[in-house]
Design a protein around this motif. Structure first.
Motif, PDB file in Angstrom:
ATOM      1  N   ARG B 218       0.841  -1.193   0.000  1.00 40.53           N
ATOM      2  CA  ARG B 218       0.000   0.000   0.000  1.00 40.53           C
ATOM      3  C   ARG B 218       0.879   1.246   0.000  1.00 40.53           C
ATOM      4  NH1 ARG B 218      -3.287  -0.827   4.734  1.00 40.53           N
ATOM      5  NH2 ARG B 218      -3.823  -2.807   3.741  1.00 40.53           N
ATOM      6  N   ALA B 219       1.978   1.207   0.745  1.00 38.76           N
ATOM      7  CA  ALA B 219       2.829   2.385   0.879  1.00 38.76           C
ATOM      8  C   ALA B 219       3.729   2.590  -0.340  1.00 38.76           C
ATOM      9  CB  ALA B 219       3.679   2.263   2.142  1.00 38.76           C
ATOM     10  N   GLY B 220       3.885   1.544  -1.130  1.00 35.88           N
ATOM     11  CA  GLY B 220       4.801   1.666  -2.257  1.00 35.88           C
ATOM     12  C   GLY B 220       4.181   2.457  -3.409  1.00 35.88           C
ATOM     13  N   ASP B 221       5.016   2.834  -4.346  1.00 34.23           N
ATOM     14  CA  ASP B 221       4.529   3.559  -5.529  1.00 34.23           C
ATOM     15  C   ASP B 221       3.603   2.659  -6.340  1.00 34.23           C
ATOM     16  OD1 ASP B 221       6.087   5.593  -4.713  1.00 34.23           O
ATOM     17  OD2 ASP B 221       7.650   5.341  -6.251  1.00 34.23           O
ATOM     18  N   ARG B 222       2.369   3.141  -6.628  1.00 32.77           N
ATOM     19  CA  ARG B 222       1.446   2.329  -7.430  1.00 32.77           C
ATOM     20  C   ARG B 222       1.977   2.173  -8.849  1.00 32.77           C
ATOM     21  NH1 ARG B 222      -4.064   5.301  -7.002  1.00 32.77           N
ATOM     22  NH2 ARG B 222      -2.589   7.043  -7.004  1.00 32.77           N
ATOM     23  N   ARG B 223       1.519   1.137  -9.509  1.00 36.83           N
ATOM     24  CA  ARG B 223       1.978   0.872 -10.864  1.00 36.83           C
ATOM     25  C   ARG B 223       0.827   1.083 -11.836  1.00 36.83           C
ATOM     26  NH1 ARG B 223       6.401   0.893  -7.976  1.00 36.83           N
ATOM     27  NH2 ARG B 223       8.102  -0.376  -8.812  1.00 36.83           N
ATOM     28  N   LEU B 224       1.101   1.823 -12.876  1.00 36.78           N
ATOM     29  CA  LEU B 224       0.142   1.949 -13.971  1.00 36.78           C
ATOM     30  C   LEU B 224       0.731   1.210 -15.160  1.00 36.78           C
ATOM     31  CD1 LEU B 224      -2.543   3.384 -14.721  1.00 36.78           C
ATOM     32  CD2 LEU B 224      -1.129   5.137 -15.818  1.00 36.78           C
ATOM     33  N   ARG B 225       0.019   0.171 -15.597  1.00 37.69           N
ATOM     34  CA  ARG B 225       0.539  -0.612 -16.726  1.00 37.69           C
ATOM     35  C   ARG B 225      -0.310  -0.288 -17.959  1.00 37.69           C
ATOM     36  NH1 ARG B 225       3.695  -3.759 -13.281  1.00 37.69           N
ATOM     37  NH2 ARG B 225       2.563  -4.250 -11.375  1.00 37.69           N
ATOM     38  N   VAL B 226       0.321   0.243 -18.956  1.00 36.18           N
ATOM     39  CA  VAL B 226      -0.395   0.737 -20.138  1.00 36.18           C
ATOM     40  C   VAL B 226       0.195   0.120 -21.401  1.00 36.18           C
ATOM     41  CG1 VAL B 226      -1.269   2.814 -21.265  1.00 36.18           C
ATOM     42  CG2 VAL B 226      -0.325   2.967 -18.955  1.00 36.18           C
ATOM     43  N   ALA B 227      -0.704  -0.314 -22.306  1.00 34.60           N
ATOM     44  CA  ALA B 227      -0.243  -0.725 -23.628  1.00 34.60           C
ATOM     45  C   ALA B 227      -0.991   0.116 -24.655  1.00 34.60           C
ATOM     46  CB  ALA B 227      -0.502  -2.204 -23.844  1.00 34.60           C
ATOM     47  N   VAL B 228      -0.234   0.699 -25.584  1.00 36.25           N
ATOM     48  CA  VAL B 228      -0.825   1.606 -26.585  1.00 36.25           C
ATOM     49  C   VAL B 228      -0.490   1.064 -27.965  1.00 36.25           C
ATOM     50  CG1 VAL B 228      -0.709   3.926 -27.545  1.00 36.25           C
ATOM     51  CG2 VAL B 228      -0.577   3.595 -25.073  1.00 36.25           C
ATOM     52  N   ASP B 229      -1.479   1.136 -28.870  1.00 36.72           N
ATOM     53  CA  ASP B 229      -1.236   0.701 -30.244  1.00 36.72           C
ATOM     54  C   ASP B 229      -0.701   1.885 -31.018  1.00 36.72           C
ATOM     55  OD1 ASP B 229      -1.111  -0.646 -32.570  1.00 36.72           O
ATOM     56  OD2 ASP B 229      -3.278  -0.692 -32.931  1.00 36.72           O
ATOM     57  N   GLY B 230       0.597   2.138 -30.916  1.00 34.04           N
ATOM     58  CA  GLY B 230       1.140   3.295 -31.607  1.00 34.04           C
ATOM     59  C   GLY B 230       2.527   3.633 -31.103  1.00 34.04           C
ATOM     60  N   ASP B 231       2.904   4.854 -31.346  1.00 32.84           N
ATOM     61  CA  ASP B 231       4.246   5.318 -31.023  1.00 32.84           C
ATOM     62  C   ASP B 231       4.441   5.411 -29.505  1.00 32.84           C
ATOM     63  OD1 ASP B 231       6.693   6.482 -30.941  1.00 32.84           O
ATOM     64  OD2 ASP B 231       5.981   8.497 -31.503  1.00 32.84           O
ATOM     65  N   PRO B 232       5.492   4.718 -28.973  1.00 34.16           N
ATOM     66  CA  PRO B 232       5.715   4.769 -27.524  1.00 34.16           C
ATOM     67  C   PRO B 232       6.408   6.058 -27.075  1.00 34.16           C
ATOM     68  CG  PRO B 232       7.329   3.323 -28.558  1.00 34.16           C
ATOM     69  CD  PRO B 232       6.448   3.852 -29.676  1.00 34.16           C
ATOM     70  N   GLY B 233       6.558   6.985 -27.992  1.00 32.23           N
ATOM     71  CA  GLY B 233       7.254   8.218 -27.655  1.00 32.23           C
ATOM     72  C   GLY B 233       6.527   9.052 -26.605  1.00 32.23           C
ATOM     73  N   TRP B 234       5.267   8.744 -26.345  1.00 30.43           N
ATOM     74  CA  TRP B 234       4.493   9.538 -25.381  1.00 30.43           C
ATOM     75  C   TRP B 234       5.127   9.584 -24.004  1.00 30.43           C
ATOM     76  CZ3 TRP B 234       2.598   7.110 -21.041  1.00 30.43           C
ATOM     77  CH2 TRP B 234       2.564   5.702 -21.070  1.00 30.43           C
ATOM     78  N   VAL B 235       5.929   8.546 -23.676  1.00 22.51           N
ATOM     79  CA  VAL B 235       6.479   8.514 -22.328  1.00 22.51           C
ATOM     80  C   VAL B 235       7.463   9.651 -22.077  1.00 22.51           C
ATOM     81  CG1 VAL B 235       6.176   6.033 -22.017  1.00 22.51           C
ATOM     82  CG2 VAL B 235       8.297   6.909 -23.000  1.00 22.51           C
ATOM     83  N   ALA B 236       7.956  10.274 -23.147  1.00 23.41           N
ATOM     84  CA  ALA B 236       8.915  11.359 -22.972  1.00 23.41           C
ATOM     85  C   ALA B 236       8.300  12.524 -22.219  1.00 23.41           C
ATOM     86  CB  ALA B 236       9.431  11.823 -24.340  1.00 23.41           C
ATOM     87  N   ALA B 237       6.981  12.624 -22.294  1.00 20.09           N
ATOM     88  CA  ALA B 237       6.326  13.781 -21.688  1.00 20.09           C
ATOM     89  C   ALA B 237       5.735  13.477 -20.316  1.00 20.09           C
ATOM     90  CB  ALA B 237       5.219  14.270 -22.635  1.00 20.09           C
ATOM     91  N   LEU B 238       6.142  12.411 -19.670  1.00 23.73           N
ATOM     92  CA  LEU B 238       5.564  12.027 -18.375  1.00 23.73           C
ATOM     93  C   LEU B 238       5.698  13.145 -17.347  1.00 23.73           C
ATOM     94  CD1 LEU B 238       6.615   8.311 -17.794  1.00 23.73           C
ATOM     95  CD2 LEU B 238       4.309   9.235 -18.007  1.00 23.73           C
ATOM     96  N   VAL B 240       5.886  15.030 -13.501  1.00 19.89           N
ATOM     97  CA  VAL B 240       6.805  14.824 -12.374  1.00 19.89           C
ATOM     98  C   VAL B 240       6.282  13.714 -11.464  1.00 19.89           C
ATOM     99  CG1 VAL B 240       7.856  17.088 -12.244  1.00 19.89           C
ATOM    100  CG2 VAL B 240       5.636  16.684 -11.137  1.00 19.89           C
ATOM    101  N   ASP B 241       7.212  13.146 -10.711  1.00 23.39           N
ATOM    102  CA  ASP B 241       6.890  12.102  -9.736  1.00 23.39           C
ATOM    103  C   ASP B 241       6.360  10.820 -10.379  1.00 23.39           C
ATOM    104  OD1 ASP B 241       7.174  11.331  -7.173  1.00 23.39           O
ATOM    105  OD2 ASP B 241       5.211  12.034  -6.488  1.00 23.39           O
ATOM    106  N   THR B 242       6.672  10.638 -11.638  1.00 21.15           N
ATOM    107  CA  THR B 242       6.362   9.352 -12.277  1.00 21.15           C
ATOM    108  C   THR B 242       7.632   8.871 -12.961  1.00 21.15           C
ATOM    109  OG1 THR B 242       5.746  10.335 -14.378  1.00 21.15           O
ATOM    110  CG2 THR B 242       3.971  10.007 -12.759  1.00 21.15           C
ATOM    111  N   GLU B 243       7.677   7.574 -13.200  1.00 22.02           N
ATOM    112  CA  GLU B 243       8.914   7.038 -13.779  1.00 22.02           C
ATOM    113  C   GLU B 243       8.601   5.732 -14.493  1.00 22.02           C
ATOM    114  OE1 GLU B 243      13.275   5.416 -12.296  1.00 22.02           O
ATOM    115  OE2 GLU B 243      11.737   6.003 -10.837  1.00 22.02           O
ATOM    116  N   VAL B 244       9.154   5.565 -15.689  1.00 21.84           N
ATOM    117  CA  VAL B 244       8.990   4.292 -16.389  1.00 21.84           C
ATOM    118  C   VAL B 244       9.929   3.281 -15.736  1.00 21.84           C
ATOM    119  CG1 VAL B 244       9.293   3.064 -18.558  1.00 21.84           C
ATOM    120  CG2 VAL B 244       8.388   5.404 -18.551  1.00 21.84           C
ATOM    121  N   VAL B 245       9.357   2.190 -15.243  1.00 20.68           N
ATOM    122  CA  VAL B 245      10.222   1.207 -14.583  1.00 20.68           C
ATOM    123  C   VAL B 245      10.356  -0.069 -15.389  1.00 20.68           C
ATOM    124  CG1 VAL B 245       9.970   2.062 -12.225  1.00 20.68           C
ATOM    125  CG2 VAL B 245       8.249   0.488 -13.165  1.00 20.68           C
TER     126      VAL B 245
END
Ligand SMILES: Nc1ncnc2c1ncn2[C@@H]1O[C@H](COP(=O)(O)OP(=O)(O)O)[C@@H](O)[C@H]1O
Ligand SMILES: [Mg+2]
Lengths: 402, 299
Positions: B218-238, B240-245
């Protein structure tokens, strides 16, 4: 739960497991049976009859037995001896040592000390085991009888030919007992060596079994390593004693029972001495074997790691054999107090040289306290080695880790 | 309660334990996890007294673990081992008696566990004649046969088939429910996550994470798992306080810090293409372990 209970549980398991092994029990019984048959053979074939001592071969002219004489030998004495054992050649020697040195070359040479008021018969080393021993006995008897029949030397032969003549002692050695004692000393040393070697390797295999199967980690989680080792050695010691009795008691009985009364008194006591030195020697060498066994994990490595123990055992054995030749020498006396040779050397002295009781007690105490002291060291090595499976553990590493 | 405090142990140049702390409460199943070589086995050996620590203490119910306490520990070493030629029941009775049980007690316990683990038919066989699976059961029985109040099991699940895993889990949960303090080591964090109330994660000889499994998640950072049909470049704009792990098979896992808004991330992803799937979850233990390691290492 007391240490005693734990040690007993461990020892009992060792005993139960060995006694349940058909191979172990089977081979022991078969070997015992074989030895018993072998022991019975001479009696069965009539080769050896204790009531009828073997007759000496008539000496050939060219090869007369030589009798070294210190001091004077009267014609009567010489005649008596010749009546007993046939013609001899008399050699005058300066003293017993010189005689022994000069005369040991031939198997049937003897040295007699004939001094004023006493006669001591000395047989050169090993002599009494050979046919010459019968001659020695007869010379002793002849010397004694020669005094009685100094006028009629021929009657000595007659008297000697009669069976069951009580043998008069020359000096304070009964020649028959001397023979028996020499036999016991020789056999005792060989026996000690054989059983110590045998049980050292049994222990090492027992230790490797525990280490190789890794069960040992489960055990040492609840039993201190020292107790584990003690229980194991105790259990295997009991198995060893049982096996030794099974192996050797029946053949010895077959060998000795027909002799019955003929077995000289005092030789029986040596049996107790052998048993005692077996226990003391086992305690000493078993501890070493256990410590060394904990260094390896595979049976193939056992012999290599056992080398130091073997060297000690073989060394002790050789010292024991040397002591037989000179049971009263300084060498034998010193060796009988050095823990590793004491079981052999003191046994030899007890058989051949009549050490004082306190000497025997001191040698036993030294041997047993060395075993106790070594237990501390061996337990430490055992502790450091027993959990390290795989490659052989170096002694120094085990010591440091223990 | 079993308490390991500031345990240290070196083997030559290797530091196996580096001020390791661990607590195992009675009635609780505690997972002791970490990669190979982390020091789990060494710590457990120290706890049962097989290895002596260079420094630090091991205590049970506030007193040092002496021989009396060690008799009440059930231990399964990582290196399994029993007397190969000794019969199953006889061997278990022997082990129970070494732990101080009387002969009658020992015999009764042995029958109970043979029955419970389905070994009754093999009670008089030498261990070496049993199948591997049955040998593993005997090994478990050996740890249980003297009614231990503390169970220390080193990798009990390794090498087990799925059915044996179920039996093992069942027995461990049952023992914990009966008031026994149970600790077992594993390098499979997912298994521990499913089974244990509490966990201690060890790495390089020290505990990097410990506590109640649910609270930790519960105390740990939650995980958002996303799959997109397209360019994965969107992660560049994440934000603050988020991180691709992690990125596995087109699925991107984003760790969300306390301040992060999952909706914002989902919007971003949708801009990259049609969503294939989206999951918002508590972190897995393995992910928490990775987080904990990263906190220790300079980024
Ligand atoms: N008896 C030993 N001798 C030398 N090194 C050891 C010994 N036991 C463990 N180690 C070392 O200590 C470290 C921790 O090992 P271990 O406790 O077995 O870890 P784990 O059980 O988590 O895999 C490893 O680097 C290992 O090589
Ligand atoms: Mg391990």
């Amino acid at each position: 739960m007391s240490p005693g209970t734990t040690v007993r549980l461990i020892a009992a398991r060792e005993v139960r497991q060995r006694l349940r092994s058909k191979l172990f029990v089977g081979t022991t019984l078969v070997i015992s049976a074989l030895l018993t048959v072998l022991a019975a053979l001479p009696a069965l074939l009539g080769v050896f009859d204790p009531d009828e001592p073997a007759v000496d071969q008539p000496a050939e002219e060219a090869d007369l037995p030589r009798l070294g004489v210190v001091g004077a030998m009267s014609v009567a004495e010489r005649s008596a001896i010749e009546a007993a054992i046939g013609p001899i050649e008399v050699v005058e020697v300066a003293d017993v040592d010189a005689g022994a040195a000069a005369l040991t070359s031939a198997t049937n040479d003897l040295v007699a000390v004939v001094g004023p008021g006493e006669r001591v018969l000395v047989a050169p080393s090993g002599q009494l085991l050979r046919p010459g021993s019968v001659a020695a006995t007869r010379v002793a008897e002849a010397l004694a009888l020669g005094e009685l029949f100094s006028e009629e030397p021929d009657r000595v032969g007659e008297v000697l030919a009669r069976p069951s003549l009580p043998v008069e002692e020359v000096g304070d050695v009964d020649p028959a007992e001397a023979t028996a004692r020499l036999v016991v000393a020789n056999l005792g040393v060989v026996f000690l060596f054989a059983v110590l070697i045998m049980y050292a390797s049994m222990i090492i295999n027992g230790v490797i079994e525990e280490k190789g199967s890794r069960v040992v980690e489960l055990l040492v989680a609840t039993v201190p390593v020292r107790w584990l080792m003690t229980g194991k050695l105790l259990g295997l010691g009991i198995v060893g004693l049982l096996q030794t009795l099974t192996l050797f008691a029946p053949p010895l009985a077959v060998l000795l029972l027909p002799a019955g009364e003929a077995i000289p008194r005092g030789v029986g006591g040596l049996g107790v001495a052998i048993a005692g030195w077996f226990v003391a020697g086992y305690a000493l060498y078993a501890v070493i074997a256990a410590g060394l066994g904990s260094l390896v994990s595979r049976p193939e490595e056992a012999q290599a790691v056992l080398t130091p123990a073997n060297v000690l055992m073989i060394g002790g054995y050789l010292v024991g054999f040397l002591a037989i030749n000179a049971p009263s020498s300084t060498f034998a006396v010193v060796a009988s107090f050095v823990p590793f040779s004491a079981p052999y050397a003191m046994l030899v002295r007890q058989a051949l040289a009549a050490p004082a009781w306190w000497e025997v007690a001191a040698a036993a105490a030294l041997t047993l306290s060395s075993a106790a002291a070594l237990t501390v060291g061996a337990a430490r090595i055992y502790e450091g080695g027993i959990l390290r499976t795989g490659a052989r553990v170096r002694l120094r590493e085990a010591w440091r880790a223990g | 309660m079993l308490v390991l405090e500031q345990l240290q142990r070196r083997f030559g140049d290797v530091i196996a334990l580096d001020r390791l702390d661990l607590e195992v409460v009675a009635g609780e199943l505690c997972g002791f996890v970490g990669p190979n070589g982390a020091g789990k086995t060494t710590a457990m050996r120290c706890a049962v007294g097989v290895t002596t620590p260079d420094a630090g203490t091991v205590a049970w119910e506030g007193r040092a673990v002496d021989l009396e306490v060690r008799r009440r520990i059930g231990y399964m070493p990582e290196e399994r081992g029993l007397y190969p030629r000794m019969r199953v029941a006889e061997q278990l009775v022997y082990l129970a008696r070494l732990h101080g049980l009387r002969s009658a007690e020992a015999a009764a316990n042995v029958e109970f566990w043979l029955d419970r683990l389905g070994l009754t038919a093999r009670r008089d066989s030498p261990v070496e004649e049993l199948s591997l699976g049955n040998q593993q059961r005997v090994q478990l029985a050996a740890a249980l046969v003297h009614d231990p109040v503390l169970l220390i099991l080193d990798e009990p699940f390794s090498g087990l088939d799925p059915i044996a895993v179920d039996v093992m889990s069942e027995v461990l949960l049952e023992r914990a429910a009966a008031g026994v303090a149970v600790v077992f080591s594993s390098h499979q964090l997912d298994l521990v996550e499913d089974l244990c109330r509490s966990v201690a994660v060890v790495d390089a000889g020290r505990v990097v994470l410990r506590g109640d499994v649910r609270e930790l998640k519960r105390a740990g950072d939650r995980r958002l798992r996303v799959a997109v049909d397209g360019d994965p470049g969107w992660v560049a704009a994440l934000p603050v306080d988020t991180e691709v792990v992690a990125r596995v098979n087109g699925e991107v896992t984003v760790a969300l810090g306390a301040e992060a808004d999952p909706g914002e991330v989902i919007e971003l992803a949708r801009a990259g293409g049609p969503l294939l799937h989206v999951r918002l979850e508590e972190p897995r233990l393995s992910e928490l372990f990775r987080d904990a390691l990263q906190d220790r290492l300079p980024r």
